[in-house]
Design a protein around this motif. Sequence first.
Motif, PDB file in Angstrom:
ATOM      1  N   VAL A 351       1.212  -1.158  -0.138  1.00 17.60           N
ATOM      2  CA  VAL A 351       0.034  -0.123  -0.016  1.00 17.60           C
ATOM      3  C   VAL A 351       1.043   0.856  -0.144  1.00 17.60           C
ATOM      4  CG1 VAL A 351      -0.553  -0.188   2.683  1.00 17.60           C
ATOM      5  CG2 VAL A 351      -1.928   1.035   1.148  1.00 17.60           C
ATOM      6  N   VAL A 352       0.792   2.102  -1.137  1.00 16.60           N
ATOM      7  CA  VAL A 352       1.014   3.763  -1.105  1.00 16.60           C
ATOM      8  C   VAL A 352       0.840   4.183   0.374  1.00 16.60           C
ATOM      9  CG1 VAL A 352       1.193   5.733  -2.087  1.00 16.60           C
ATOM     10  CG2 VAL A 352       1.218   3.551  -2.873  1.00 16.60           C
ATOM     11  N   THR A 353       2.111   4.708   1.087  1.00 14.99           N
ATOM     12  CA  THR A 353       2.383   5.737   2.440  1.00 14.99           C
ATOM     13  C   THR A 353       2.600   7.069   1.878  1.00 14.99           C
ATOM     14  OG1 THR A 353       3.940   4.316   3.230  1.00 14.99           O
ATOM     15  CG2 THR A 353       2.129   3.616   4.231  1.00 14.99           C
ATOM     16  N   ASP A 354       3.954   6.850   1.404  1.00 12.69           N
ATOM     17  CA  ASP A 354       3.997   8.449   1.183  1.00 12.69           C
ATOM     18  C   ASP A 354       3.997   9.135  -0.872  1.00 12.69           C
ATOM     19  OD1 ASP A 354       6.216  10.763   1.176  1.00 12.69           O
ATOM     20  OD2 ASP A 354       7.279   9.837   2.278  1.00 12.69           O
ATOM     21  N   GLY A 391       7.184 -10.152   9.992  1.00 15.07           N
ATOM     22  CA  GLY A 391       5.346  -9.705  10.331  1.00 15.07           C
ATOM     23  C   GLY A 391       5.081  -8.056  10.328  1.00 15.07           C
ATOM     24  N   ASN A 392       6.363  -7.006  10.137  1.00 15.23           N
ATOM     25  CA  ASN A 392       5.984  -5.464  10.227  1.00 15.23           C
ATOM     26  C   ASN A 392       6.584  -4.955   8.085  1.00 15.23           C
ATOM     27  OD1 ASN A 392       5.978  -4.936  12.778  1.00 15.23           O
ATOM     28  ND2 ASN A 392       8.441  -5.374  13.737  1.00 15.23           N
ATOM     29  N   PRO A 393       5.961  -3.926   7.758  1.00 15.01           N
ATOM     30  CA  PRO A 393       6.120  -3.927   6.905  1.00 15.01           C
ATOM     31  C   PRO A 393       7.199  -3.240   6.439  1.00 15.01           C
ATOM     32  CG  PRO A 393       4.459  -2.191   7.956  1.00 15.01           C
ATOM     33  CD  PRO A 393       4.544  -3.342   8.792  1.00 15.01           C
ATOM     34  N   VAL A 394       7.674  -3.238   4.928  1.00 16.22           N
ATOM     35  CA  VAL A 394       8.666  -1.957   4.791  1.00 16.22           C
ATOM     36  C   VAL A 394       8.829  -2.248   4.138  1.00 16.22           C
ATOM     37  CG1 VAL A 394       9.665  -4.308   2.942  1.00 16.22           C
ATOM     38  CG2 VAL A 394      11.436  -2.872   4.337  1.00 16.22           C
ATOM     39  N   SER A 395       8.997  -0.221   3.693  1.00 15.40           N
ATOM     40  CA  SER A 395       8.821   0.896   3.358  1.00 15.40           C
ATOM     41  C   SER A 395      10.460   0.057   1.610  1.00 15.40           C
ATOM     42  CB  SER A 395       8.849   1.870   3.808  1.00 15.40           C
ATOM     43  OG  SER A 395       8.600   2.957   3.069  1.00 15.40           O
ATOM     44  N   ILE A 396       9.335   1.188   0.826  1.00 13.15           N
ATOM     45  CA  ILE A 396      10.124   0.650  -0.468  1.00 13.15           C
ATOM     46  C   ILE A 396       9.567   1.719  -1.468  1.00 13.15           C
ATOM     47  CG2 ILE A 396      10.759  -0.698  -2.119  1.00 13.15           C
ATOM     48  CD1 ILE A 396      10.693  -2.559  -0.821  1.00 13.15           C
ATOM     49  N   ASP A 397      10.447   2.925  -1.493  1.00 10.21           N
ATOM     50  CA  ASP A 397       9.503   4.074  -2.859  1.00 10.21           C
ATOM     51  C   ASP A 397       8.450   4.432  -2.143  1.00 10.21           C
ATOM     52  OD1 ASP A 397      11.808   3.867  -3.752  1.00 10.21           O
ATOM     53  OD2 ASP A 397      11.403   2.074  -6.359  1.00 10.21           O
ATOM     54  N   THR A 402       4.098  -5.772   2.513  1.00 14.98           N
ATOM     55  CA  THR A 402       4.045  -6.975   3.959  1.00 14.98           C
ATOM     56  C   THR A 402       4.077  -8.263   3.477  1.00 14.98           C
ATOM     57  OG1 THR A 402       2.416  -5.366   5.332  1.00 14.98           O
ATOM     58  CG2 THR A 402       2.452  -7.192   5.579  1.00 14.98           C
ATOM     59  N   ILE A 403       5.209  -8.917   4.091  1.00 16.16           N
ATOM     60  CA  ILE A 403       5.303 -10.324   3.378  1.00 16.16           C
ATOM     61  C   ILE A 403       5.111 -11.597   4.528  1.00 16.16           C
ATOM     62  CG2 ILE A 403       6.845 -12.136   2.313  1.00 16.16           C
ATOM     63  CD1 ILE A 403       7.980  -9.317   0.627  1.00 16.16           C
TER      64      ILE A 403
END
Length: 653
Positions: A351-354, A391-397, A402-403
């Motif tokens: 999901v887009v967050t930024d 278990g935590n999301p990882v932010s990329i671009d 979340t895997i």
Amino acid sequence: MSGNLLSIGKSGLYAAQAGLSTTGHNITNANVAGYNRQVVVQATAPMLDTGVGFQGTGTQVSQIKRYSDEFLNTQVRNAQASKSGLDSYYAQISQIDNMLADQTAGLSPSLQSFFKGVQDMAANRASVPSRQAMLSSADTLATRFQALDSRLGEIREGVNSTIETSVTTINAYANQIAQLNEQISNFSSAGQNLPNDLLDKRDQLVMELNTHVKANVMPGDNNSLTISIGSGQPLVVGQRAFQLAAMKSPTDLTRVEVGYVTGSKVSVLADNALSGGTLGGALEFRSKTLDPAQSALGKVAIGLAVEFNNQHKLGLDQDGKPGKDFFSVAPAYVGKNINNAASSTTEVKAVVTDPSKLVDSDYKVEYSGSGYNVIRLSDNKPVLSNYTPDGNPVSIDGVDFTITGNAAAGDEFLVRPTFNGASGFNLLVKETAGIAAATPIVTSEPLNNTGTARISESKVTADFLANPTALPVTLSYDAASGDLGGFPAGMPVRVVGSDGTVTNYPAPATNVEFKAGSTYTFGGVSVTMSGTPGDKDTFKIASNSGGVGDTRNIGLLGDLQTKNIFNNGSATLQSSYAQLVSTVGNKTREVQVNGQAADALLTQTKTAAQDVSGVNLDEEATNLLKYQQAYQAAGKVMQIAGTIFDTLLSIGR
């Protein structure tokens, strides 16, 4: 002598007859597509040694020559493939160009109408009619996003249909060419002359094949043709035809791909593997225009939804409650490869967050056996390697991945962050009272303050929601030290001076210097102080209760129209959409101009080829007269031979 003369006349008669038949064949086929003119080539018959010299015995037809230049034919085929590809591309992209740039059906009018509704609400102190108008314009905007995405979806279905039709047609041409190869090869192996009409038919089929895909032609054994497409995949080899298949994409079952059939295995060809023709043009349009356009439209929708929601949740609605999400933010499209191991339980969500960090690209998530790799497909650069999920999301671009679950080596997923952005853009606030127009805090200074200092209206950030500040907060000025006091004990204070200098005070901040024009930030609350305070002057920051007419937050929502949201804070919503419109418009014009140039080149190459192989009716009319006279002359020779023979017989009687 008369017998020899009769034989000579007969050979001339047969040669003239062949010339007349061939000329008539040319005339009657002058308008047949792909027909190459034929000419009778004569040669002298074997000589007869008379003892006193060699005497001619007449003429013979050595060949019926077919005029065709393979170099020019190759140029025509290449020009045809290029023109057909550009025509296919233009037919599709012009639909998007007209849709996006339309002053009534495009997105720009709806965006402007929506923000006008927001600004009108701020100007009318959030009255009920202005709230209703604002909700109506928001719903219209959501409908417009969905309608544009739906239209792009219809165009995508059209591309799928084009691919399926082209693949079927290409397979049919391949089978026909292979059959003609067999017939022509049979004549060649038997030592017979080549069948000109079959050669014409085969060349025409190859030409028509190039209207669907660019085909490379090489001579094969026994005058057969070997045809390959794409990056060298054989389509016809001698008497064998290979097949293409229209198949569902392994990571997107709504997407039709082109597969190459090898035995019982079908390998998916990349969109850029096939070029030229209707098929190549459709594939190039989808990969270079349609996919980016749909993602770019979704990017605008998601950027608006994320930023609007973030600011809306910092306000208070008509009931004094914190605002909720105003628009829905569509999750990324995640396509699980249907060839993944059956034991795999991996799920990938994104999901887009930024929006400011978004890169115009899709991503591939693959499991190497020791960890997950995320590859950015726009530059094939790994942006995450050997990742072990915790278990935590990882932010990329700007996208949170979340895997979860277990995977097998080789498992892969396709992630398109903004592809569903427009289709999933919906209005969530349905009641006018749910619009968070007010700011959650207010500021004030007592009337009995002795100085001229003033405290500005407050602003809040997401930190105010994450770690709420205990209100009210009363700041006081101490003239002896020149400091402001009363900041919450557990919070650091950040001071940005009017000249841009930044001073950080760790908690507890007890010696914060007062400077006129400086902005003080703590716990997600920001206020600006101005003027000159008197000793013991106080400034109050409290919760906003009963702020029905407060429109400070709706005013900040209206400011999003001109806020730089994308490309690391360098592009607004409107400019980002304008860039999409400009990109599609420029590409449309480029394809149109290139198509016109390709059309002119095709005309030139066809003319050059026709100069060699085309039928000139004036020339053929001349040939008719020539062969007619030759026929008559040969007949006269035979008549004279007959007269001489009769005379010889009469002498003997």
